[in-house]
Design a protein around this motif. Structure first.
Motif, PDB file in Angstrom:
ATOM      1  N   ARG A  30       0.852  -1.194   0.000  1.00 43.08           N
ATOM      2  CA  ARG A  30       0.000   0.000   0.000  1.00 43.08           C
ATOM      3  C   ARG A  30       0.875   1.227   0.000  1.00 43.08           C
ATOM      4  NH1 ARG A  30      -2.430   3.855   3.100  1.00 43.08           N
ATOM      5  NH2 ARG A  30      -1.222   3.305   4.936  1.00 43.08           N
ATOM      6  N   GLU A  31       0.703   2.065  -1.009  1.00 40.33           N
ATOM      7  CA  GLU A  31       1.479   3.296  -1.074  1.00 40.33           C
ATOM      8  C   GLU A  31       0.988   4.280  -0.010  1.00 40.33           C
ATOM      9  OE1 GLU A  31       1.455   5.006  -4.920  1.00 40.33           O
ATOM     10  OE2 GLU A  31       1.965   3.141  -5.951  1.00 40.33           O
ATOM     11  N   ALA A  32       1.914   5.078   0.494  1.00 36.68           N
ATOM     12  CA  ALA A  32       1.569   6.057   1.519  1.00 36.68           C
ATOM     13  C   ALA A  32       0.590   7.083   0.971  1.00 36.68           C
ATOM     14  CB  ALA A  32       2.825   6.754   2.032  1.00 36.68           C
ATOM     15  N   GLN A  33      -0.306   7.539   1.825  1.00 36.86           N
ATOM     16  CA  GLN A  33      -1.250   8.584   1.470  1.00 36.86           C
ATOM     17  C   GLN A  33      -0.920   9.864   2.220  1.00 36.86           C
ATOM     18  OE1 GLN A  33      -5.264   7.161   2.227  1.00 36.86           O
ATOM     19  NE2 GLN A  33      -5.492   6.588   0.086  1.00 36.86           N
ATOM     20  N   ILE A  34      -1.172  10.986   1.548  1.00 31.26           N
ATOM     21  CA  ILE A  34      -1.047  12.299   2.182  1.00 31.26           C
ATOM     22  C   ILE A  34      -2.456  12.873   2.291  1.00 31.26           C
ATOM     23  CG2 ILE A  34      -0.080  14.614   2.015  1.00 31.26           C
ATOM     24  CD1 ILE A  34       2.197  13.451   0.358  1.00 31.26           C
ATOM     25  N   THR A  35      -2.917  13.053   3.505  1.00 30.85           N
ATOM     26  CA  THR A  35      -4.263  13.568   3.746  1.00 30.85           C
ATOM     27  C   THR A  35      -4.181  15.037   4.114  1.00 30.85           C
ATOM     28  OG1 THR A  35      -5.042  11.410   4.513  1.00 30.85           O
ATOM     29  CG2 THR A  35      -6.349  13.336   5.147  1.00 30.85           C
ATOM     30  N   TYR A  36      -4.901  15.859   3.385  1.00 25.19           N
ATOM     31  CA  TYR A  36      -4.948  17.298   3.645  1.00 25.19           C
ATOM     32  C   TYR A  36      -6.213  17.623   4.433  1.00 25.19           C
ATOM     33  CZ  TYR A  36      -1.214  17.934   0.217  1.00 25.19           C
ATOM     34  OH  TYR A  36      -0.016  17.885  -0.453  1.00 25.19           O
ATOM     35  N   VAL A  37      -6.066  18.400   5.490  1.00 27.86           N
ATOM     36  CA  VAL A  37      -7.219  18.812   6.289  1.00 27.86           C
ATOM     37  C   VAL A  37      -7.260  20.331   6.359  1.00 27.86           C
ATOM     38  CG1 VAL A  37      -7.168  16.695   7.657  1.00 27.86           C
ATOM     39  CG2 VAL A  37      -5.951  18.714   8.489  1.00 27.86           C
ATOM     40  N   ASP A  38      -8.474  20.870   6.552  1.00 25.83           N
ATOM     41  CA  ASP A  38      -8.606  22.313   6.653  1.00 25.83           C
ATOM     42  C   ASP A  38      -8.295  22.778   8.068  1.00 25.83           C
ATOM     43  OD1 ASP A  38     -10.843  21.875   8.224  1.00 25.83           O
ATOM     44  OD2 ASP A  38     -12.287  22.620   6.768  1.00 25.83           O
ATOM     45  N   ARG A  39      -8.514  24.051   8.331  1.00 22.45           N
ATOM     46  CA  ARG A  39      -8.123  24.620   9.621  1.00 22.45           C
ATOM     47  C   ARG A  39      -8.917  24.039  10.784  1.00 22.45           C
ATOM     48  NH1 ARG A  39     -11.372  29.255  11.126  1.00 22.45           N
ATOM     49  NH2 ARG A  39      -9.556  30.166  12.141  1.00 22.45           N
ATOM     50  N   ASP A 274     -10.027  27.506   5.054  1.00 22.57           N
ATOM     51  CA  ASP A 274     -11.313  27.456   5.726  1.00 22.57           C
ATOM     52  C   ASP A 274     -12.281  26.744   4.787  1.00 22.57           C
ATOM     53  OD1 ASP A 274     -14.143  28.479   6.289  1.00 22.57           O
ATOM     54  OD2 ASP A 274     -13.070  29.206   8.047  1.00 22.57           O
ATOM     55  N   GLY A 275     -12.597  25.487   5.106  1.00 25.77           N
ATOM     56  CA  GLY A 275     -13.367  24.663   4.191  1.00 25.77           C
ATOM     57  C   GLY A 275     -14.723  25.240   3.856  1.00 25.77           C
ATOM     58  N   GLN A 276     -15.424  25.786   4.836  1.00 25.70           N
ATOM     59  CA  GLN A 276     -16.750  26.345   4.569  1.00 25.70           C
ATOM     60  C   GLN A 276     -16.662  27.593   3.705  1.00 25.70           C
ATOM     61  OE1 GLN A 276     -19.674  26.595   7.672  1.00 25.70           O
ATOM     62  NE2 GLN A 276     -18.738  24.953   8.845  1.00 25.70           N
ATOM     63  N   LEU A 277     -15.662  28.426   3.955  1.00 28.61           N
ATOM     64  CA  LEU A 277     -15.478  29.607   3.110  1.00 28.61           C
ATOM     65  C   LEU A 277     -15.118  29.188   1.690  1.00 28.61           C
ATOM     66  CD1 LEU A 277     -15.272  32.665   2.743  1.00 28.61           C
ATOM     67  CD2 LEU A 277     -12.903  32.529   3.539  1.00 28.61           C
ATOM     68  N   GLU A 278     -14.285  28.160   1.559  1.00 29.74           N
ATOM     69  CA  GLU A 278     -13.906  27.658   0.244  1.00 29.74           C
ATOM     70  C   GLU A 278     -15.140  27.212  -0.551  1.00 29.74           C
ATOM     71  OE1 GLU A 278     -11.071  25.994  -2.722  1.00 29.74           O
ATOM     72  OE2 GLU A 278     -11.119  27.631  -1.291  1.00 29.74           O
ATOM     73  N   ARG A 279     -15.994  26.432   0.076  1.00 35.19           N
ATOM     74  CA  ARG A 279     -17.197  25.961  -0.619  1.00 35.19           C
ATOM     75  C   ARG A 279     -18.129  27.123  -0.954  1.00 35.19           C
ATOM     76  NH1 ARG A 279     -16.316  21.674   2.968  1.00 35.19           N
ATOM     77  NH2 ARG A 279     -17.724  22.524   4.545  1.00 35.19           N
ATOM     78  N   ALA A 280     -18.247  28.076  -0.036  1.00 30.05           N
ATOM     79  CA  ALA A 280     -19.096  29.239  -0.299  1.00 30.05           C
ATOM     80  C   ALA A 280     -18.549  30.047  -1.473  1.00 30.05           C
ATOM     81  CB  ALA A 280     -19.194  30.111   0.947  1.00 30.05           C
ATOM     82  N   ALA A 281     -17.229  30.212  -1.531  1.00 35.79           N
ATOM     83  CA  ALA A 281     -16.623  30.968  -2.629  1.00 35.79           C
ATOM     84  C   ALA A 281     -16.829  30.258  -3.959  1.00 35.79           C
ATOM     85  CB  ALA A 281     -15.133  31.174  -2.355  1.00 35.79           C
ATOM     86  N   ALA A 282     -16.664  28.941  -3.977  1.00 31.49           N
ATOM     87  CA  ALA A 282     -16.857  28.185  -5.213  1.00 31.49           C
ATOM     88  C   ALA A 282     -18.308  28.256  -5.673  1.00 31.49           C
ATOM     89  CB  ALA A 282     -16.431  26.734  -5.009  1.00 31.49           C
ATOM     90  N   THR A 564     -18.874  38.540   2.565  1.00 34.64           N
ATOM     91  CA  THR A 564     -19.954  38.492   3.547  1.00 34.64           C
ATOM     92  C   THR A 564     -19.966  37.156   4.285  1.00 34.64           C
ATOM     93  OG1 THR A 564     -21.482  37.826   1.771  1.00 34.64           O
ATOM     94  CG2 THR A 564     -21.451  40.154   2.392  1.00 34.64           C
ATOM     95  N   THR A 565     -19.453  36.110   3.656  1.00 34.78           N
ATOM     96  CA  THR A 565     -19.273  34.833   4.365  1.00 34.78           C
ATOM     97  C   THR A 565     -18.045  34.893   5.257  1.00 34.78           C
ATOM     98  OG1 THR A 565     -20.323  33.587   2.575  1.00 34.78           O
ATOM     99  CG2 THR A 565     -18.907  32.358   4.081  1.00 34.78           C
ATOM    100  N   ALA A 566     -16.965  35.458   4.742  1.00 38.35           N
ATOM    101  CA  ALA A 566     -15.706  35.478   5.492  1.00 38.35           C
ATOM    102  C   ALA A 566     -15.816  36.254   6.792  1.00 38.35           C
ATOM    103  CB  ALA A 566     -14.593  36.063   4.619  1.00 38.35           C
ATOM    104  N   VAL A 567     -16.495  37.390   6.764  1.00 36.17           N
ATOM    105  CA  VAL A 567     -16.544  38.229   7.968  1.00 36.17           C
ATOM    106  C   VAL A 567     -17.318  37.560   9.099  1.00 36.17           C
ATOM    107  CG1 VAL A 567     -16.262  40.394   6.705  1.00 36.17           C
ATOM    108  CG2 VAL A 567     -18.571  39.504   7.129  1.00 36.17           C
ATOM    109  N   LYS A 568     -18.141  36.574   8.769  1.00 36.27           N
ATOM    110  CA  LYS A 568     -18.891  35.847   9.791  1.00 36.27           C
ATOM    111  C   LYS A 568     -18.117  34.659  10.342  1.00 36.27           C
ATOM    112  CE  LYS A 568     -23.250  37.061   7.527  1.00 36.27           C
ATOM    113  NZ  LYS A 568     -24.409  36.558   6.752  1.00 36.27           N
ATOM    114  N   ARG A 569     -17.062  34.251   9.641  1.00 40.62           N
ATOM    115  CA  ARG A 569     -16.339  33.033  10.022  1.00 40.62           C
ATOM    116  C   ARG A 569     -14.963  33.288  10.613  1.00 40.62           C
ATOM    117  NH1 ARG A 569     -17.755  28.483   9.314  1.00 40.62           N
ATOM    118  NH2 ARG A 569     -15.623  27.690   9.169  1.00 40.62           N
ATOM    119  N   LEU A 570     -14.366  34.410  10.272  1.00 33.92           N
ATOM    120  CA  LEU A 570     -13.000  34.676  10.693  1.00 33.92           C
ATOM    121  C   LEU A 570     -12.938  36.026  11.406  1.00 33.92           C
ATOM    122  CD1 LEU A 570     -11.351  33.539   7.365  1.00 33.92           C
ATOM    123  CD2 LEU A 570     -11.197  32.312   9.525  1.00 33.92           C
TER     124      LEU A 570
END
Length: 613
Positions: A30-39, A274-282, A564-570
């Motif tokens: 099994r090859e090693a995996q690199i898992t990325y997590v948000d803040r 910031d995963g939620q901000l990322e999804r909101a921006a997309a 408007t999303t960012a100012v509520k989260r950060l």
């Protein structure tokens, strides 16, 4: 066929007959995996090997493994690796049809196939699979076998293993799967094509109900639990919830490899996203472009806090269709979003927002810039010239303060791409990325300190061993008052009374600048509040015009939606008046590896003169 049936009969008879010699199990690779997590620690993506580590059943609700056992191998906990009745039935069918068409494989046999064998439907492969299955049962516990199985099976949509499937379809860890969700995933395994939760939604839900019926038969759940679970079909994410973050992970991947090389063990990358901000921006990018911009247009968004942490990075509208990262790689003309560098240079030379200037025809060499709106305003203040994005004043200002000095200002603020010094540079003809522009605007947001955008906070093993931690930021002032405060004042006016009014929303200290290039090929809005900057860009990959899309239109709307999303989260604050750095985050350890270093491509040679606003 007879060999397989005879082997099964001997193995099933137990110690009264001599068991056939079992093959030595090959090593499990099994090859090693690199898992990325948000803040927050939520998984945003995985790179490296296809398969995750074996699933820890102790961390799952009992109904999750029970769903797979019920539909795939209800006698799993009793048999020794194979089901003689099922094998006999498969052999009879194969004899009648001249080929193997039925599997009759237990979970252990399926695991043997996934670990060591091909998917060929031949009796020879089936016989080897059976022998490996028995050896697996003698080598590992039932729980270990089921854990390995659940980490290897394919669920469609590129999801290998239970954890990946739970994240892909339900945006949650496997440990939080409901009975209905677990049944739906278990039902997929018979055919990820025919029972795909999105593409074959009705068939998938019908099979999930069948799984729950069998779970009642096997005692895994009660009839009442089945009734409650089947009352409502689970909500399935049609688009992978972490798809937008893949642009960000692609941007980080090279830096990760530089820091850790080719990893031999699984790693976890703790990022700034910031995963939620990322999804909101997309989501906002897709919505605004779809409603306002002609077909084939793309969008990019980058948000950076005052210390350089990238909180959102949207590199395009659909990663699956177009993984090219327009936020970090694409170099486009900035148009009038470049003008703050021109005016900061002038303000540092002693100019003031109230200084009188004249909007009138200007010729520099053989070049005569035109304003976006026809005509000239005559005598106005410098602040009004910025708010209205007057090209003639910007061009004359650059000529007076010196274009080489403006290029130095841009570099001081974080622009790494080549900056041309011809007369049209004042109107943003240099090619830059949205990431560069955002980290430059972050200087205005944090009180005048240099920003180096970054995305990796820590690298550790899954067990928690720390391998890398980014050093605390070094606060290096690159501009000072009164120039910075005066620039902030003028860029506030862009939003309150100028070309960027569609970016305004109440309750926050906002400043920014619009940008539109020649023939409407690029449209920008870059802006900030205290300690946080965002740039939104729109354009076509083929550099064709977009119609009459300006920076004060769709990009300003997109910027507003993100902010408007960012100012509520950060944490947010008024735009700092001077050099004081934003409040530091809790002290972190000294880094054990060099700091991340951004690599930015050289720009294309071709440029054009934009008519900007």
């Amino acid at each position: 066929m007879l060999t397989l049936l005879a082997s099964a009969s001997v193995l099933a008879a137990g110690p009264s007959l001599a068991a056939p010699e079992l093959p030595v199990l090959p090593p499990i690779r099994r090859e090693a995996q690199i898992t990325y997590v948000d803040r927050t620690g939520a998984v945003i993506g995985v790179r490296g090997g296809r398969f995750a580590p074996p699933v820890d059943l102790a961390k799952l609700p009992a109904h999750v493994p029970a769903a797979f056992v019920a539909i795939e191998d209800r006698r799993f906990w009793e048999h020794t690796g194979f089901d003689p009745r099922g094998i006999a039935r498969a052999i009879v069918v194969a004899a009648g049809e001249g080929r193997a068409t039925q599997g009759a494989s237990t979970i252990t046999q399926q695991l043997a196939r996934h670990l060591y064998l091909s998917q060929d439907r031949t009796l020879e492969r089936k016989a080897t699979e059976l022998l490996y299955a028995v050896q697996l049962e003698r080598t590992y516990s039932k729980r270990q076998i089921l854990g390995m199985y659940l980490s290897r099976v394919y669920f469609g949509s590129g999801a290998y293993g239970l954890e990946a499937a739970a994240q892909r379809y339900f945006n949650k860890p496997a440990a939080k799967l409901t009975i209905a969700e677990a049944a739906m995933l278990a039902g997929v395994l018979k055919s990820p094509v025919n029972y795909h939760p999105i593409e074959q939604a009705d068939a998938s839900w019908s099979r999930a109900r069948l799984v729950m019926d069998i779970m009642v038969e096997t005692g895994a759940i009660t009839p009442a639990q089945r009734t409650q679970a089947a009352a409502k079909k689970p909500t399935v994410w049609k688009t992978a919830p972490n798809a937008p973050a893949q642009y960000f992970i692609d941007w980080l991947d090279g830096e990760t490899r530089r820091l850790v090389g080719n990893p031999k063990q699984d790693l976890v990358i703790e990022t700034t996203l910031d995963g939620q901000l990322e999804r909101a921006a997309a989501s906002a990018a897709r919505r605004v472009v779809g409603a306002s911009v002609p077909a084939a247009a793309q969008a990019a968004v980058v948000s950076v806090d005052g210390a350089g942490r990238v909180r959102a990075m949207v590199g395009g509208l659909d990663y699956a269709k177009a993984p090219y990262n327009r936020a970090a790689v694409a170099k486009r003309q900035a148009g009038s979003a470049w003008k703050p560098f021109v005016y900061l240079t002038a303000l540092e030379a002693g100019w003031t927002p109230d200084m009188p200037v004249v909007d009138e025809p200007v010729t520099i060499g053989t070049w005569s810039p035109q304003n976006y709106d026809e005509g000239f305003q005559g005598p106005i203040t410098l602040e009004r010239a910025v708010a209205s994005s007057v090209n003639t004043v910007a061009a004359r200002t650059a000529d007076l303060v010196g274009r080489p000095a403006i290029a130095q200002t841009a570099r001081r603020l974080g622009i790494a791409s080549s900056v041309n010094t011809d007369p049209a540079m004042a109107l943003g003809t240099s090619l830059v990325t949205p990431l560069e522009m955002t980290q430059a605007y972050a200087v205005f947001a944090n009180g005048g300190h240099r920003v180096q955008a970054y995305g990796i906070e820590r690298i550790r093993t899954p067990a928690g061993k720390l391998l890398y931690q980014r050093r605390p930021p070094t606060w290096t002032p690159v501009t000072a008052n009164p120039a910075l405060s005066n620039l902030n004042r003028m860029l506030r006016a862009v939003i309150t009374t100028g070309t960027g009014q569609r970016a305004a929303f109440p309750g926050y200290d906002l400043a920014g600048k619009t940008g539109t290039t020649s023939d409407y090929k690029d449209a920008w809005f870059c802006g900030y509040t205290g300690g946080f900057a965002t740039c939104a860009w729109m354009g076509r990959d083929d550099n064709a015009p977009m119609g009459r899309i300006t920076g004060g239109g769709a990009p300003a709307e997109l910027w507003k939606a993100v902010m408007t999303t960012a100012v509520k989260r950060l944490p947010m604050q008024p735009i700092p008046a001077g050099r004081a750095p934003p409040p530091p985050e809790p002290q972190i350890l000294q880094a054990s590896a060099p700091e991340a270093a951004e690599s930015i491509e050289e720009p294309d040679a071709e440029t054009e003169v934009p008519a900007t606003n």
